[in-house]
Design a protein around this motif. Structure first.
Motif: not given
Length: 311
Positions: A85-91, A100-102, A125-130, A139-145
């Motif tokens: 897992g890769i954690w993604v914080g608030p946008q 995102d620093p996380s 997996t990129v993001g967990s219940e973000t 769209p923003s999560l898609h960029k991280y993925i």
């Protein structure tokens, strides 16, 4: 984050069909009961204990407890597969850049840990219940993925979120936009907790199936001709055992946890082990909720109930 089991979901007329065809896996915490970080040898002991039930596990962070660098060697040695897992914080809604620093820390950790262990990485997996928390948009999560998919070519990359965020259209961009920078997501972990909806245990299996069907049907509709490329998987589900916290009509208890095991997706309980170090969280109703007693086994690896599935 609510730790539980990982089970590929196949829509079926009866729970026995799901359990017979699914591949059971477990989410593993990265700390021992005393709160200290697990080492490679600790994960090896976990794998020795779990090998008769499953050879697939899921983790959540790239940096907490140096999880990837500790668990991957153990998985390779013991013949397990790992979902990292890769954690993604608030946008920042005014800034759509992937800063995102996380994410940056976890991404860097996986770049160091994964090379040489690609054969034991089931997926990332990129993001967990973000999306559920409102930290990211589709769209923003898609960029991280997309960034992760570019880096780890040949490794499956997807995301994990609450089933309703896949059912209500929040995640549609993941399945309708397909570019080099943001490829269509083909690996989906949907978390579905009848318990957190306050459902009585005798009706919980139906709520669980309905939730997963809702997520799956919407994704397939949005993806259209590409629907058959997408794996839709239960990322988290389950029931707390004795010592857990009741939630409306959902009553914690080992007998109820066993009932959900037998009548829901057989073999699909949250996390492999209790995590006694965990602090209480706050439920949607604003009341403290214990997450210490959701394991299939106790913290010292003792089974809580019969885990055989109905024929």
């Amino acid at each position: 984050m609510r730790v539980s089991t990982l089970l590929p979901f196949l829509l079926a007329a009866a729970p026995a069909v799901v359990s017979a065809r699914g591949t059971l896996g477990f989410s593993l915490g990265d700390k021992n009961p005393d709160g200290k970080c697990k080492t490679t040898s600790d994960y090896e002991q976990d794998f020795d204990d779990l090998k008769d039930l499953a050879t697939l596990v899921r983790t959540y962070s790239g940096t907490e407890c140096n999880t990837p660098s500790q668990i991957l060697p153990a998985a390779k040695k013991k013949g397990f597969k790992v979902v990292l897992g890769i954690w993604v914080g608030p946008q920042d809604k005014s800034d759509m850049s992937t800063n995102d620093p996380s994410f940056a820390k976890d991404f860097a950790a996986l770049k160091k840990a994964v090379p040489g262990y690609e054969d034991v990485v089931e997926a990332i997996t990129v993001g967990s219940e973000t999306l559920y928390r409102g930290d990211q948009t589709g769209p923003s999560l898609h960029k991280y993925i997309g960034l992760v998919a570019k880096e780890f070519k040949g490794v499956t990359v997807g995301t994990a979120d609450s089933w309703n965020k896949f059912a209500d259209g929040t995640a549609d961009d993941l399945f309708t936009t397909d570019t080099d920078d943001a490829p269509m997501v083909t690996y989906v972990l949907a978390n579905a907790f009848a318990y957190w909806q306050g459902t009585a245990v005798d009706k919980a299996y139906q709520t669980y199936f309905n939730d997963m069907e809702g997520a799956m049907s919407h994704i397939q509709k949005i993806a259209g001709k590409n629907a058959d490329k997408i794996r839709i998987i239960t990322g988290e589900t389950g029931w707390p055992t004795d010592g857990g916290t009741d939630y409306e009509a959902a009553i914690a208890g080992t007998k109820n946890a066993e009932h959900f095991w037998k009548t829901g997706v057989c073999g699909c309980l949250p996390g492999a082990y209790d995590e006694s170090w965990k602090p209480d969280s706050v439920g949607d109703n604003g009341k403290p909720q214990s997450e210490k007693h959701w394991g299939l086994r106790t913290a010292d690896r003792k089974s809580k109930f019969d885990t055989t599935c109905p024929k």
